[in-house]
Design a protein around this motif. Structure first.
Motif, PDB file in Angstrom:
ATOM      1  N   UNK A 163     -85.904   6.798  27.874  1.00  0.00           N
ATOM      2  CA  UNK A 163     -86.146   7.569  29.095  1.00  0.00           C
ATOM      3  C   UNK A 163     -87.124   8.694  28.876  1.00  0.00           C
ATOM      4  N   UNK A 164     -86.775   9.872  29.398  1.00  0.00           N
ATOM      5  CA  UNK A 164     -87.652  11.038  29.289  1.00  0.00           C
ATOM      6  C   UNK A 164     -86.844  12.275  28.920  1.00  0.00           C
ATOM      7  N   UNK A 165     -87.534  13.210  28.261  1.00  0.00           N
ATOM      8  CA  UNK A 165     -86.953  14.495  27.920  1.00  0.00           C
ATOM      9  C   UNK A 165     -88.020  15.548  28.192  1.00  0.00           C
ATOM     10  N   UNK A 166     -87.838  16.743  27.631  1.00  0.00           N
ATOM     11  CA  UNK A 166     -88.803  17.818  27.863  1.00  0.00           C
ATOM     12  C   UNK A 166     -88.301  18.799  28.909  1.00  0.00           C
ATOM     13  N   UNK A 167     -88.941  19.981  29.006  1.00  0.00           N
ATOM     14  CA  UNK A 167     -88.463  21.048  29.899  1.00  0.00           C
ATOM     15  C   UNK A 167     -88.281  20.628  31.350  1.00  0.00           C
ATOM     16  N   UNK A 210     -94.681  10.048  23.420  1.00  0.00           N
ATOM     17  CA  UNK A 210     -95.835  10.493  24.207  1.00  0.00           C
ATOM     18  C   UNK A 210     -95.436  11.664  25.103  1.00  0.00           C
ATOM     19  N   UNK A 211     -96.203  12.737  25.064  1.00  0.00           N
ATOM     20  CA  UNK A 211     -95.919  13.928  25.880  1.00  0.00           C
ATOM     21  C   UNK A 211     -97.004  14.111  26.927  1.00  0.00           C
ATOM     22  N   UNK A 212     -96.605  14.540  28.110  1.00  0.00           N
ATOM     23  CA  UNK A 212     -97.541  14.778  29.213  1.00  0.00           C
ATOM     24  C   UNK A 212     -97.232  16.140  29.820  1.00  0.00           C
ATOM     25  N   UNK A 213     -98.268  16.906  30.101  1.00  0.00           N
ATOM     26  CA  UNK A 213     -98.101  18.242  30.666  1.00  0.00           C
ATOM     27  C   UNK A 213     -98.234  18.226  32.182  1.00  0.00           C
ATOM     28  N   UNK A 214     -97.485  19.124  32.806  1.00  0.00           N
ATOM     29  CA  UNK A 214     -97.555  19.375  34.251  1.00  0.00           C
ATOM     30  C   UNK A 214     -97.447  18.101  35.093  1.00  0.00           C
ATOM     31  N   UNK A 215     -96.303  17.443  34.919  1.00  0.00           N
ATOM     32  CA  UNK A 215     -95.982  16.232  35.671  1.00  0.00           C
ATOM     33  C   UNK A 215     -95.061  16.595  36.832  1.00  0.00           C
ATOM     34  N   UNK A 225     -91.869  20.388  38.609  1.00  0.00           N
ATOM     35  CA  UNK A 225     -93.157  20.203  37.946  1.00  0.00           C
ATOM     36  C   UNK A 225     -93.100  20.852  36.569  1.00  0.00           C
ATOM     37  N   UNK A 226     -93.553  20.117  35.553  1.00  0.00           N
ATOM     38  CA  UNK A 226     -93.543  20.670  34.198  1.00  0.00           C
ATOM     39  C   UNK A 226     -93.862  19.619  33.158  1.00  0.00           C
ATOM     40  N   UNK A 227     -93.573  19.935  31.893  1.00  0.00           N
ATOM     41  CA  UNK A 227     -93.900  19.051  30.769  1.00  0.00           C
ATOM     42  C   UNK A 227     -92.765  18.071  30.507  1.00  0.00           C
ATOM     43  N   UNK A 228     -93.143  16.819  30.142  1.00  0.00           N
ATOM     44  CA  UNK A 228     -92.150  15.811  29.796  1.00  0.00           C
ATOM     45  C   UNK A 228     -92.547  15.113  28.497  1.00  0.00           C
ATOM     46  N   UNK A 229     -91.567  14.460  27.895  1.00  0.00           N
ATOM     47  CA  UNK A 229     -91.825  13.613  26.723  1.00  0.00           C
ATOM     48  C   UNK A 229     -91.014  12.335  26.868  1.00  0.00           C
ATOM     49  N   UNK A 230     -91.653  11.192  26.582  1.00  0.00           N
ATOM     50  CA  UNK A 230     -90.956   9.907  26.663  1.00  0.00           C
ATOM     51  C   UNK A 230     -90.103   9.696  25.412  1.00  0.00           C
ATOM     52  N   UNK A 231     -88.896   9.173  25.613  1.00  0.00           N
ATOM     53  CA  UNK A 231     -87.978   8.883  24.515  1.00  0.00           C
ATOM     54  C   UNK A 231     -87.785   7.372  24.420  1.00  0.00           C
TER      55      UNK A 231
END
Length: 260
Positions: free
Chosen positions: A241-245, A212-217, A232-238
């Motif tokens: 945990x979490x990944x993304x920029x 699941x990816x969420x923008x501007x978290x 603040x930025x985009x994340x993705x759940x792994x």
């Protein structure tokens, strides 16, 4: 054959070293243990290739690296943010600036960047040797005289540049070879810390939302009940945990704070 410059490592640093050396008239060979160049470059920015950060000025850019960032002043005074921008535009790679001053190619495709860099090296006649792990660095009178490859071939050069990357992503070839080479030459290696990495969260249910990816978290990290970093930025759940920029940026800030 003896070269003016031999470069170990075909990632972004090795490619840039090859181009710069050849532009200054050197006969250059670039030695890469993988079967292709720029493996991690193609992963940067989720494949979009985050090239640089267009900070307002060099000092504010360096401050983002924490107390140890001051070592960058010398290098950036020679080839700074403006020089980097111009370098890529001269290669016909149009750029754009996004959130947090991150700079990407307008095409959003790292393959365009790697292709342009490869063409530049070809134009400058940089010789590239693939599938060539280095087994030994040979010294003569305290200076590097040559390197021996795993296939026993020797490469001689007037100057050698280590661009082996860190120890961050073994599947791409970043297995820490450069630290071993440097230590064998008498350098002291400081303790390594993880940074620019996904984060593991203490939540047993996190795997239920993997992908699941969420923008501007807004992400923030605390240590001893004190907020030490926020992004603040985009994340993705792994799976754990979490990944993304945004996560990658936060991890660097955490490592800097925890170290000190």
């Amino acid at each position: 054959m003896k070269y003016d410059v031999a470069i170990i490592g075909g990632g972004p640093a090795g490619i840039m070293a090859g181009i710069s050396s050849a532009k200054n008239g050197a006969k250059v060979i670039l030695i890469e243990k993988n079967d292709r160049l720029g493996v991690k470059l193609l992963l940067a920015g989720n494949g979009r290739c985050n090239l640089m950060n267009k900070a307002p000025d060099t000092r504010s850019f360096i401050e983002e690296f924490g107390p140890n960032g001051k070592f960058l002043f010398s290098a950036l005074s020679q080839f700074g943010l403006e020089s980097t921008w111009k370098f890529f535009e001269d290669l016909k790679i149009p750029l754009k600036v996004e959130n947090d001053n991150k700079v990407f190619p307008q095409s959003d495709d790292g393959r365009d960047v790697l292709s342009a860099l490869t063409k530049e090296m070809k134009k400058l006649k940089v010789e590239i040797k693939f599938k060539s792990p280095v087994s030994k660095i040979n010294l003569k009178e305290g200076l590097i005289d040559s390197i021996t490859l795993e296939n026993k071939e020797k490469i001689q050069a007037k100057k050698f540049i280590l661009c082996c990357g860190g120890k961050s992503y073994p599947l791409t070839g970043s297995t820490g070879d450069g630290y071993d080479y440097a230590e064998s030459l008498g350098h002291t290696i400081t303790p390594l810390l993880p940074a620019l990495t996904p984060l593991i969260l203490n939540d047993q249910h996190i795997n239920t939302i993997e992908g699941v990816a969420i923008k501007q978290v807004l992400l923030q990290a605390s240590l001893n009940k004190k907020i030490i970093a926020k992004v603040t930025g985009d994340i993705m759940f792994t799976a754990d945990g979490i990944s993304g920029p945004a996560t990658i940026t936060l991890s660097q800030k955490i490592a800097t704070q925890v170290e000190h």
